[in-house]
Design a protein around this motif. Structure first.
Motif, short mmCIF file in Angstrom:
data_model
loop_
_atom_site.label_atom_id
_atom_site.label_comp_id
_atom_site.label_asym_id
_atom_site.label_seq_id
_atom_site.Cartn_x
_atom_site.Cartn_y
_atom_site.Cartn_z
N VAL B 378 32.38 32.80 67.45
CA VAL B 378 31.15 31.94 68.38
C VAL B 378 30.92 32.57 69.78
O VAL B 378 29.95 32.86 69.99
CB VAL B 378 31.20 30.19 68.97
N GLU B 379 31.81 32.78 70.42
CA GLU B 379 31.71 33.44 72.16
C GLU B 379 31.20 34.66 71.71
O GLU B 379 30.57 35.97 72.70
CB GLU B 379 33.20 34.08 72.91
N VAL B 380 31.25 35.78 70.17
CA VAL B 380 31.16 37.18 70.16
C VAL B 380 29.50 36.80 70.05
O VAL B 380 28.57 37.48 70.34
CB VAL B 380 31.17 37.99 69.04
N ILE B 381 29.23 36.08 69.68
CA ILE B 381 27.30 35.78 68.86
C ILE B 381 26.58 34.89 70.01
O ILE B 381 25.43 35.42 70.42
CB ILE B 381 27.40 34.37 67.50
N MET B 382 27.00 34.51 71.12
CA MET B 382 26.94 34.25 71.71
C MET B 382 26.61 35.05 72.83
O MET B 382 25.46 34.99 73.86
CB MET B 382 27.33 32.72 72.68
N GLY B 455 34.58 41.53 80.11
CA GLY B 455 34.05 40.83 78.82
C GLY B 455 34.49 39.45 79.13
O GLY B 455 35.61 39.28 80.05
N VAL B 456 33.92 38.02 78.72
CA VAL B 456 34.08 36.78 79.06
C VAL B 456 34.08 36.13 77.58
O VAL B 456 33.22 36.38 76.63
CB VAL B 456 33.06 36.37 79.92
N GLY B 457 34.83 35.40 78.01
CA GLY B 457 35.03 34.34 76.63
C GLY B 457 35.03 32.54 77.04
O GLY B 457 36.01 32.83 78.50
N ILE B 752 38.01 39.54 74.68
CA ILE B 752 38.42 40.82 74.71
C ILE B 752 37.34 41.20 73.64
O ILE B 752 37.51 42.29 74.43
CB ILE B 752 40.27 40.58 73.83
N ALA B 753 37.36 40.96 72.54
CA ALA B 753 36.06 41.26 72.19
C ALA B 753 34.75 42.08 72.27
O ALA B 753 34.20 42.47 72.41
CB ALA B 753 36.21 40.45 70.62
N ILE B 764 32.87 44.54 66.10
CA ILE B 764 33.90 44.55 65.32
C ILE B 764 34.09 43.25 64.06
O ILE B 764 34.01 42.27 65.36
CB ILE B 764 35.31 45.45 64.91
N TYR B 765 33.53 42.62 63.34
CA TYR B 765 33.63 41.53 62.75
C TYR B 765 34.64 41.11 61.90
O TYR B 765 34.67 40.21 61.48
CB TYR B 765 32.17 41.08 62.69
#
Ligand code: FES
Ligand code: FES
Lengths: 161, 784
Positions: B378-382, B455-457, B752-753, B764-765
């Motif tokens: 979710v944090e990647v897609i956001m 990056g943020v998460g 991190i991603a 990278i998914y």
């Protein structure tokens, strides 16, 4: 007939004489025969450092050491680090810095840190990491462990210096 | 007025530290009793086979006690008791004739020495009826050509037929997603896959089972739940609960690996019942890796938003690879959805959750129970959405996150409550400044071999799985507290401390309530005999649920102390006139009347007098169910450096923010965050357990040489790891506290991603983001 070898060595200052099999590992002698269960088994293949003890002052992995190889030498385990109830600076520092969570890895870390501070009174952070990289911990993320070693190093140098 | 001494805000050393630093704490593996036998398990070398017969004659000749499937109850069970029975799926047997992964226990032996036990185990022969090709991919497992890994399993008390290897399903719809996507300005769809991580808790699992003189058995084992261990053994063997005593033994890390009753426990019990002697069974590391690892997650996530950043809908498909047996994947389908919907307000949602069998090591909960995986995706897609919309990723999160006053159901659709404390804005804003968010730059402007990115998460975890309504999950705890005749106290709880210091938090809570210094409160040995039921230390409930049980016990004890004090202090009208506090000057806990300093008595005198005058023991026993499971929010800002030549990534700086309400033990909270980050680093870059596609064997063969976890060299410099705690107070928690354990890790992988992306502009998914994947992605993007 089972082939056994008589060995004599010191553990935490105490002289010991024992019959061991030629293929018997030091970790098992310590844990099962001498009931020194502070030395931990985690991997048995030299990958984690939890079984570290000092042999004549040098760190070794007791899971990779044959008991016959300690004949005539001196072994120090975690149980031998504190004198009576008095903790070493390293042990104190681990407590103070909150470097202990489940504690399973801690004996190995303390032995290794004792050794490091003996050969290098004021290690840098990089040196601490270099020496402790062979000890695995899954709980602490190492931050407080490194802090603890720094703290122990400081309290030693203030005491001696 | 005298200032109250606050134990909660004072630094104390953890109670067990003194024995831990000297190597004197005994874990299960360190225990022994006279006459005990050593057990060994015989494991299937086949990933998928049916066994016709066993030949144990040589093992018997060696003098070993032997058990095969014929010697144990053939009633299926689920080793983890957390869901109510009607939704508990059961396919495990103590020993099986139908091994479904390499390592499935098929027989066991016990003998006076380990060597003999090992010889006996190796001597057991068996004949197979059929060997199937292993099914290792969940999507392939669902196709009609694949043989069924289990044909029939039990759901509650009913037998059900398994179709297409689907172990369990959970679907959910709210609103109209299709319409929402049609009306959205931006729609993004992505596929994600995680590695099959192994817990690598340092203590390999162990059990010691001792038959007692009065037909009882005593069990010492690695577990997060002594009560559920007892109930499961009762269910499998039909032994009354009153004849089984499970003792709480310290645990060498767990992270979910002992959330279920470990399957070596029923095996040891069966051996012990047959031998009528104590039996100890301990895993080698290789066996431990065959015992459990995480579930693997395959997600398809599609989200839609308006130009201004308002989210309008989300579709979430979750195909879980559960391995060969079910250790509660059904509730995981629920929590996965719970994590998803409680992160952001999607407004319209469709969820398809399927748990699928494969011939792999059974998956069990691993710190976060799906939250690190869901939060990562979710944090990647956001982040991608923010970029598409041209909105700052932090602002997009602030605009849409589920926070104060919102309905929250992290633990799944049946466990709902309303959020009453929320430190998200504070953490996001402070963290942003500390990391230097505004100067992070854009990936397209970064050149050279070493590239840095920020990056943020953000995420959360629940504090337990409580709620106002009794849903599908069992969650309550208990506490026993007794005042001794000298004014010290004994506290007993079945709740396990995994090492994070949960029980030290409980002690501080009791200390605060009673004005008694933590040193005078002892943590007494807990067994199933002397404690009320506690479900398990899971879902980061230790401090919030268990701590509140402890506080309530302390409150009851306090009431009784006041009653006794009223008798002793004449002129006091009733117990309500009294107060209790710790007096720094006399170093005593005193019971007194406010404004009349001469009317007082020390707790020590009171305890002694009550004993001498036969007034009876002051004690309390509490059973407590929390009516909410408030989220502990966490935020990570991470700076990484990617070596574009080697694909290696190094953490440069970390800002970890946590909203735990009142921190009961600040340094233990920090320790959790350090540990959570390290584990996240492993999940992001290294940890996976691949299988040999032909044999279904673990490629590592259980050797940790091929299963690296982060070391001291994989963390940033000490001063570059900053922790911030939000200034919040949770009104439903003990002294305002919430949980933390799992939240400490959940959003870190996403951060991190996103930092990797900010450094090199590729995503990278599929976890872990190994150097080869990163190099390939860089190459594809930049050419040679
Ligand atoms: S047990 Fe010796 S290195 Fe792991
Ligand atoms: S403290 Fe648990 S493994 Fe290090």
């Amino acid at each position: 007939m089972i082939w056994v070898v008589k060995i004599t060595f010191k553990v935490n200052g105490q002289p010991i004489t024992l019959d061991v099999k030629p293929n018997e590992l030091l970790i098992n002698v310590l844990r099962d025969k001498l009931k020194l269960t502070g030395t931990k088994y985690v991997c048995g293949i030299g990958e984690c450092g939890a079984c570290t003890v000092l042999l004549d002052g040098e760190p070794i992995l007791s899971c990779l050491t044959l008991a016959v190889d300690v004949n005539g030498k001196e072994v120090t385990t975690i149980e031998g680090i504190s004198k009576n109830d008095e903790l070493s600076e390293v042990q104190e520092a681990f407590m103070e810095e909150g470097a202990i969570q489940c504690g399973y890895c801690i004996p190995g870390f303390i032995i290794m840190s004792e050794y490091l501070l003996r050969i290098n009174q004021k290690p840098t952070e990089e040196e601490i990491k270099e020496y402790l990289k062979g000890n695995l911990c899954r709980c602490t993320g190492y931050v407080n462990i490194i802090r603890a070693v720094k703290r122990a190093s400081e309290s030693r140098t203030t005491k001696t210096g | 007025m005298v200032d109250k001494v606050s134990f909660i805000n004072s630094k104390t050393l953890r109670k067990d530290a003194f024995v831990k630093v000297r190597g004197l704490l005994k874990f299960t593996n360190d225990l022994e009793v006279p006459g005990m036998l050593i057990g060994r398990i015989v494991r299937s070398p086949y990933a998928f086979a049916d066994i016709k017969s066993f030949d144990v004659s040589e093992a018997m000749r060696l003098g070993a006690v032997v058990i095969t499937p014929d010697d144990v109850p053939q009633k299926p069970f689920n080793p983890r008791l957390v869901s109510v029975n009607e939704v508990t799926f059961k396919d495990h047997y103590v020993l099986t004739r139908k091994p479904r992964y390499v390592g499935d226990p098929i027989a066991a032996v016990a003998a006076p020495t380990e060597e003999l036990a090992q010889k006996a185990a190796e001597s057991i022969k068996f004949e197979v009826e059929r060997v199937y090709e292993p099914v290792l991919d969940p999507f392939k497992a669902m196709s009609v050509e694949s043989p069924l890994i289990h044909e029939k399993i039990m759901k509650g008390d009913e037998w059900i037929e398994v179709k297409n290897n689907v172990a369990a399903t959970l679907n959910y719809v709210e609103g109209d997603v299709d319409k929402a996507f049609r009306e959205a300005d931006v729609v993004i769809e992505r596929f994600f896959k995680t590695g099959k991580r192994y817990h690598m808790q340092l203590e390999p699992k162990a059990v010691l089972c001792v038959p007692e003189a009065d037909d009882k058995i005593t069990i010492y084992t690695t577990t997060q739940t002594i009560h559920n261990t007892r109930i499961l053994i009762h269910q499998i063997f039909g032994i009354p609960l009153s004849k089984i005593n499970v003792v709480k033994v310290p645990i060498g890390g767990s992270f979910g690996s002992s959330i279920q009753t470990n399957v070596l426990v029923p095996i040891a019990v069966a051996l012990c019942l047959k031998a009528r002697k104590p039996v100890k069974l301990t895993y080698t590391r290789e066996e431990d890796m065959l015992d459990h690892s995480n579930f693997t997650f395959n997600f398809r996530i599609k989200i839609g938003a308006k130009k201004d950043g308002t989210l309008v809908g989300a579709e979430f498909e979750n195909i879980l690879d559960v391995g060969a047996h079910q250790i509660q994947p059904y509730p995981l389908l629920g929590t996965s959805l719970g994590w998803f919907v409680s992160l952001y307000k999607w407004r319209n949602i469709r969820y398809i959750g399927k748990a699928v069998y494969t011939n792999k090591v059974p998956g069990c909960a691993l710190r976060g129970y799906g939250a690190p995986e869901v939060t990562w995706a979710v944090e990647v897609i956001m982040d991608e959405l923010a970029e598409k919309l041209g909105i700052d990723p932090v602002d997009l999160r602030l605009k849409n996150y589920v926070g104060l006053g919102d309905v929250f159901w992290g633990q799944g659709p049946t466990v709902r409550s309303v959020i009453k404390s929320d430190g998200v804005p504070e953490l996001l804003t402070k963290g942003k400044e500390l990391i230097g968010w505004e100067s992070r730059g854009r990936p397209e402007d970064k050149k050279g071999r070493f590239r840095r990115g920020i990056g943020v998460g953000r995420g959360f975890h629940t504090s337990g799985a409580g709620g106002p309504i009794s849903g599908e999950v069992i969650d309550y705890s208990g506490a026993v507290l007794r005042l001794n005749e000298d004014g010290t106290l004994e506290y007993i709880t079945a709740l396990q401390d995994h090492g994070g210091g949960t029980l030290d938090a409980h002690v501080k809570i009791i200390a605060e309530e009673l004005g008694v210094p933590p040193e005078l409160i002892s943590l007494a040995t807990a067994t199933t005999e002397n404690t009320p039921y506690d479900v398990c230390t899971h879902a980061s409930r230790g401090t919030y649920v268990g701590g509140e049980a402890a506080r309530r016990a302390a409150q009851l004890v306090k009431q009784k102390i006041f009653e006794y004090a009223t008798r002793l202090l004449n002129r006091v009208v009733n117990p309500e006139a009294l107060k209790i506090r710790y007096d720094e000057e006399v170093k005593q806990t005193i019971i007194y009347v406010e404004g009349s300093p001469d009317i007082k008595i020390t707790l020590k005198d009171l305890a002694r007098t009550a004993w001498q005058r036969n007034w009876g023991t002051i004690a309390a026993i509490v059973s407590y169910r929390a009516t909410s499971a408030p989220p502990s929010f966490t935020v990570y800002y991470v700076e990484v450096e990617v070596d574009t030549w080697t694909g290696k990534v190094r953490p440069v700086r970390v800002v970890a923010g946590a909203d735990v309400g009142t921190p009961i033990n600040r340094d233990l909270v920090e320790g959790q965050l350090h540990g959570g980050f390290a584990m996240a680093w492993g999940m992001a870059f290294i940890e996976d357990t691949p299988y040999n596609p032909e044999t279904g064997e673990l490629l590592s063969r259980g050797l940790i040489t091929d299963y690296k976890i982060p070391t001291a060299q994989d963390i940033p410099r000490v001063e570059d790891f900053k922790v911030i705690l939000a200034n919040t107070y949770e009104p439903t928690g003990p002294f305002g506290a919430k949980g933390l354990g799992e939240a400490a890790m959940n959003p870190a992988v996403g951060a991190i991603a996103n930092a990797v992306y900010n450094a090199i502009g590729v995503r990278i998914y599929e976890l872990p983001m190994t150097p080869d994947k990163l190099l390939k992605a860089i190459k594809e993007k930049e050419g040679d």
